[in-house]
Design a protein around this motif. Structure first.
Motif, PDB file in Angstrom:
ATOM      1  N   GLU A   1      -3.074   1.746  -4.075  1.00 42.14           N
ATOM      2  CA  GLU A   1      -4.292   2.023  -3.306  1.00 42.14           C
ATOM      3  C   GLU A   1      -5.310   0.888  -3.368  1.00 42.14           C
ATOM      4  O   GLU A   1      -6.019   0.647  -2.400  1.00 42.14           O
TER       5      GLU A   1
ATOM      6  N   ARG B   1      -4.052  -5.497  -4.028  1.00 42.85           N
ATOM      7  CA  ARG B   1      -3.024  -5.815  -3.018  1.00 42.85           C
ATOM      8  C   ARG B   1      -3.261  -7.187  -2.410  1.00 42.85           C
ATOM      9  O   ARG B   1      -2.328  -7.979  -2.237  1.00 42.85           O
TER      10      ARG B   1
ATOM     11  N   LYS C   1       0.826  -1.203   0.000  1.00 39.18           N
ATOM     12  CA  LYS C   1       0.000   0.000   0.000  1.00 39.18           C
ATOM     13  C   LYS C   1       0.864   1.258   0.000  1.00 39.18           C
ATOM     14  O   LYS C   1       0.613   2.188  -0.756  1.00 39.18           O
TER      15      LYS C   1
ATOM     16  N   ALA D   1      -7.174  -2.084  -2.713  1.00 38.08           N
ATOM     17  CA  ALA D   1      -7.083  -3.128  -1.679  1.00 38.08           C
ATOM     18  C   ALA D   1      -7.263  -4.529  -2.249  1.00 38.08           C
ATOM     19  O   ALA D   1      -6.581  -5.471  -1.828  1.00 38.08           O
TER      20      ALA D   1
END
Length: 148
Positions: A129, A134, A112, A131
Motif C-alpha cells: 500500500e 513503491r 501495489k 506509495a
C-alpha cells in the motif's frame, strides 16, 4: 481565389495530418522510461534497494545473466512486455498473454497489487500500500535493471 466547399475541408485535414506526423516524429517516446538515472535521488535508490531486498529479494534478482529463482530475474525489465523478461522462467498464462509492457507506472501498479493489475497471475505476493515505498522500489529496479 474561391475554394469549393470540398477543397476547404481537405486543406484542414491536410494541415491536421501534418501536425500529427510532426507530433509522432518528435513527441514523447512510446516507452516511457521515467526519470534519467542521474536525476533520481540516490537516497531514494538506496531506500528502494533496502525495501527490494526485504520484500522482493528472496524471490527475485537483478543481475545481468542471473538465473531466476522463485521469480524471474528482473535485469533489463523496463520496456519489455510482461511475461517475457526471462527465457528461463515459466510465466503464468495471465502474464505471458498480457499485451502490457513494464513501465514505471505499470511496475508501481504491479507492486501495489499483482492480483488487481494482472488477474490470475501466479505471483504469491499480495501487494504494498505504501506509495512512497513503491516509488523507491520502482526507482531502484529501474536503475538496477538498466541495460547499460
Amino acid at each position: 481565389m474561391r475554394m469549393s466547399r470540398f477543397t476547404q475541408p481537405a486543406i484542414v485535414l491536410l494541415i491536421a495530418g501534418c501536425a500529427l506526423v510532426g507530433t509522432a516524429s518528435f513527441g514523447t517516446p512510446a516507452i516511457e522510461q521515467g526519470p534519467a538515472a542521474s536525476s533520481i535521488d540516490p537516497q531514494m535508490i538506496e531506500a528502494g534497494r533496502k525495501s527490494f531486498e526485504t520484500n522482493c529479494g528472496e524471490c527475485h534478482t537483478i543481475v545481468k545473466d542471473g538465473r531466476p529463482s522463485m521469480g524471474p530475474n528482473l535485469w533489463g525489465l523496463m520496456g519489455k512486455k510482461l511475461g517475457s523478461n526471462s527465457s528461463e522462467f515459466t510465466y503464468s498464462d495471465a502474464l505471458f498473454n498480457s499485451t502490457l509492457t513494464w513501465t514505471p507506472e505499470n511496475l508501481d501498479k504491479w507492486i501495489k497489487s499483482p492480483p488487481e493489475f494482472v488477474p490470475d497471475n501466479a505471483m504469491p505476493y499480495i501487494g504494498m500500500e505504501d506509495a512512497a515505498e513503491r516509488k523507491a522500489i520502482v526507482a531502484y529496479i529501474g536503475k538496477a535493471s538498466a541495460q547499460e
